[in-house]
Scaffold this motif. Structure first.
Motif, mmCIF file in Angstrom:
data_model
loop_
_atom_site.group_PDB
_atom_site.id
_atom_site.type_symbol
_atom_site.label_atom_id
_atom_site.label_comp_id
_atom_site.label_asym_id
_atom_site.label_seq_id
_atom_site.Cartn_x
_atom_site.Cartn_y
_atom_site.Cartn_z
ATOM 1 N N ILE A 105 0.852 -1.195 0.011
ATOM 2 C CA ILE A 105 0.036 0.013 0.003
ATOM 3 C C ILE A 105 0.792 1.271 -0.015
ATOM 4 O O ILE A 105 0.523 2.385 -0.685
ATOM 5 C CB ILE A 105 -1.012 -0.101 1.235
ATOM 6 C CG1 ILE A 105 -2.022 0.903 0.937
ATOM 7 C CG2 ILE A 105 -0.460 0.192 2.630
ATOM 8 C CD1 ILE A 105 -3.247 0.915 1.909
ATOM 9 N N ASP B 255 -6.400 -0.775 0.981
ATOM 10 C CA ASP B 255 -6.180 -2.426 1.051
ATOM 11 C C ASP B 255 -7.572 -3.040 1.280
ATOM 12 O O ASP B 255 -8.091 -3.040 2.489
ATOM 13 C CB ASP B 255 -5.082 -2.727 1.899
ATOM 14 C CG ASP B 255 -4.753 -4.236 1.663
ATOM 15 O OD1 ASP B 255 -5.746 -5.094 1.151
ATOM 16 O OD2 ASP B 255 -3.729 -4.777 2.400
ATOM 17 N N SER C 68 -8.020 -6.248 0.559
ATOM 18 C CA SER C 68 -7.812 -8.037 0.563
ATOM 19 C C SER C 68 -8.753 -8.475 1.516
ATOM 20 O O SER C 68 -8.991 -9.703 1.135
ATOM 21 C CB SER C 68 -6.245 -8.073 0.847
ATOM 22 O OG SER C 68 -5.687 -7.345 -0.119
ATOM 23 N N GLU D 255 -2.695 -8.494 0.970
ATOM 24 C CA GLU D 255 -2.059 -7.366 0.002
ATOM 25 C C GLU D 255 -2.123 -7.724 -1.593
ATOM 26 O O GLU D 255 -1.190 -7.764 -2.452
ATOM 27 C CB GLU D 255 -0.479 -7.371 0.247
ATOM 28 C CG GLU D 255 -0.292 -6.749 1.689
ATOM 29 C CD GLU D 255 1.308 -6.404 1.726
ATOM 30 O OE1 GLU D 255 1.605 -5.214 1.747
ATOM 31 O OE2 GLU D 255 2.241 -7.425 1.783
ATOM 32 N N TYR E 163 -6.730 -3.881 -4.113
ATOM 33 C CA TYR E 163 -6.777 -2.266 -3.762
ATOM 34 C C TYR E 163 -7.613 -1.668 -4.537
ATOM 35 O O TYR E 163 -8.236 -1.912 -5.561
ATOM 36 C CB TYR E 163 -5.236 -1.831 -3.773
ATOM 37 C CG TYR E 163 -4.200 -2.566 -3.147
ATOM 38 C CD1 TYR E 163 -3.898 -1.971 -1.736
ATOM 39 C CD2 TYR E 163 -3.495 -3.555 -3.570
ATOM 40 C CE1 TYR E 163 -3.036 -2.664 -0.889
ATOM 41 C CE2 TYR E 163 -2.670 -4.283 -2.835
ATOM 42 C CZ TYR E 163 -2.329 -3.865 -1.502
ATOM 43 O OH TYR E 163 -1.478 -4.492 -0.729
#
Length: 97
Positions: A4, A23, A25, A33, A36
């Motif tokens: 990020i 983020d 996820s 990660e 996004y």
């Protein structure tokens, strides 16, 4: 460095007046990660259609795009952002768990 932070740093090339990188996820089943959302407000988007704006953004991110699964882009000029002021919410993932 977390991805990020790398994304935020790379997007500075657009000289954004407003930048949010989230983020997301946790909303998906592909791990950490991976997903996004970026809201980018830049004068550099003036006169460009959505495809050209996204291409310009991807060019700034370069090899980082190969390190993530998905990036939801919301690109605005300062005038558009002053009228809208908020990006749409991300949809719920339809993938499996």
């Amino acid at each position: 460095m977390p991805k990020i932070d790398l994304l935020q740093e790379a997007l500075q090339a657009l000289q954004p007046q407003h930048l949010e990188v989230l983020d997301e996820s946790h909303m998906h089943s592909r791990g950490l990660e991976t997903h996004y959302k970026a809201v980018v407000v830049s004068e550099q988007f003036a006169g460009l259609n959505a495809v050209k704006r996204h291409q310009k953004t991807y060019a700034c991110l370069g090899e980082l795009m190969g390190q993530i699964h998905a990036l939801a882009l919301h690109t605005y000029t300062p005038d558009e952002w002053s009228q809208q002021g908020v990006a749409p919410a991300s949809p719920t993932c339809k993938g499996g768990h």
